[in-house]
Write an enzyme that holds these catalytic residues in place. Sequence first.
Site, PDB file in Angstrom:
ATOM      1  N   PHE A  94       0.761  -0.740   0.243  1.00 54.16           N
ATOM      2  CA  PHE A  94       0.189   0.053   0.041  1.00 54.16           C
ATOM      3  C   PHE A  94       1.617   0.895  -0.191  1.00 54.16           C
ATOM      4  O   PHE A  94       1.705   1.276   0.786  1.00 54.16           O
ATOM      5  CB  PHE A  94      -1.389  -0.322   1.003  1.00 54.16           C
ATOM      6  CG  PHE A  94      -2.043  -0.818   1.156  1.00 54.16           C
ATOM      7  CD1 PHE A  94      -3.670  -0.409   0.625  1.00 54.16           C
ATOM      8  CD2 PHE A  94      -1.298  -2.461   1.458  1.00 54.16           C
ATOM      9  CE1 PHE A  94      -4.309  -0.958   0.491  1.00 54.16           C
ATOM     10  CE2 PHE A  94      -2.824  -3.204   1.698  1.00 54.16           C
ATOM     11  CZ  PHE A  94      -4.101  -2.917   0.857  1.00 54.16           C
ATOM     12  N   GLN A 105      -4.705  -3.137   5.971  1.00 55.08           N
ATOM     13  CA  GLN A 105      -3.562  -3.036   4.726  1.00 55.08           C
ATOM     14  C   GLN A 105      -2.934  -4.767   5.429  1.00 55.08           C
ATOM     15  O   GLN A 105      -1.744  -5.215   5.142  1.00 55.08           O
ATOM     16  CB  GLN A 105      -3.115  -2.051   5.294  1.00 55.08           C
ATOM     17  CG  GLN A 105      -3.900  -0.991   5.137  1.00 55.08           C
ATOM     18  CD  GLN A 105      -2.564   0.565   4.383  1.00 55.08           C
ATOM     19  OE1 GLN A 105      -1.080  -0.064   4.968  1.00 55.08           O
ATOM     20  NE2 GLN A 105      -2.807   1.500   4.254  1.00 55.08           N
ATOM     21  N   TYR A 193       3.579  -4.203   5.577  1.00 55.85           N
ATOM     22  CA  TYR A 193       4.927  -3.910   3.921  1.00 55.85           C
ATOM     23  C   TYR A 193       6.080  -5.294   4.803  1.00 55.85           C
ATOM     24  O   TYR A 193       7.025  -6.152   4.566  1.00 55.85           O
ATOM     25  CB  TYR A 193       4.879  -3.323   3.592  1.00 55.85           C
ATOM     26  CG  TYR A 193       5.920  -3.736   2.069  1.00 55.85           C
ATOM     27  CD1 TYR A 193       5.594  -4.319   1.668  1.00 55.85           C
ATOM     28  CD2 TYR A 193       7.618  -3.330   2.389  1.00 55.85           C
ATOM     29  CE1 TYR A 193       6.582  -4.796   0.567  1.00 55.85           C
ATOM     30  CE2 TYR A 193       7.822  -3.554   1.210  1.00 55.85           C
ATOM     31  CZ  TYR A 193       7.802  -4.661  -0.070  1.00 55.85           C
ATOM     32  OH  TYR A 193       8.372  -4.912  -0.860  1.00 55.85           O
TER      33      TYR A 193
END
Length: 276
Positions: A94, A105, A193
Amino acid sequence: MSTKVAIVTGSNKGIGLAIVRALCQQQYQGDVYLTARDVGRGEEAVKALAADGLTAKFHQLDINDVNSIVAAAGFFKKAYGGVDVLVNNAAIAFKDADPTPFPVQAEVTLKTNFFATRDMLTHFLPLIKAGGRVVNISSFVGARTLNKLSPALQQRFRSSDITEEELSGLMQQFVDLAQKGEHEKGGWANTAYGTSKTGLTVLSMIHARRVTKERPHDGILVNACCPGWVRTDMAGQKAPKSPEEGAITPVYLALLPAGATDPHGKFVSDKEVQPW
């Protein structure tokens, strides 16, 4: 002798496409497969390579769909008797400005970057032939994230006895705590992430140990690597590296010569083993 085969996931654009291009340019001694979720985009990418005089083949593969993974594994087993090179490149991230709530997310990012890649390895590791190479595209963000975790989590992620089951449980714990907004209280960093890539690097190390134990004479090498900050749709146009430059380390690991014993079970950047 059966034809050799190299497979790159998520390779219709960006670093994945650059890896396919480099394997073709370096005249990989076998067939090179570009894979993508979308058949149209994948076939267009193969045509673009052909226009440059490079020959790649296409196979549909959506790592978020276990049926797609199973079908692809069956195809490569039947057509090639296994796989010589597997580059797990497919991933999502993202953007910083994305308004998607962090709990979403976390779930979406971990689903693709860790759990779906784990599914790929579950079905494809048994197909890796003697002398095979497995390259998992991780990130320096994962290494940075590791250093932000609680001492207890850092200890587990650096330990040589962590199992795939324990690792998967920890990745799920991050997702579950993120749903409640309690991940930082639980010792995690505030990055989906980075957490996903920490997990992928550790998973690579676990699989390397397993391969060494279960197939000690087969010379299979498994590594995670960071391509660097690369100009792609995912990373943005301010990044210093071109996709071609980002492909250098993954391709180096994919083409480690026969008989090489190192690197194996390592995190590699700029063709150098990095501390973990």
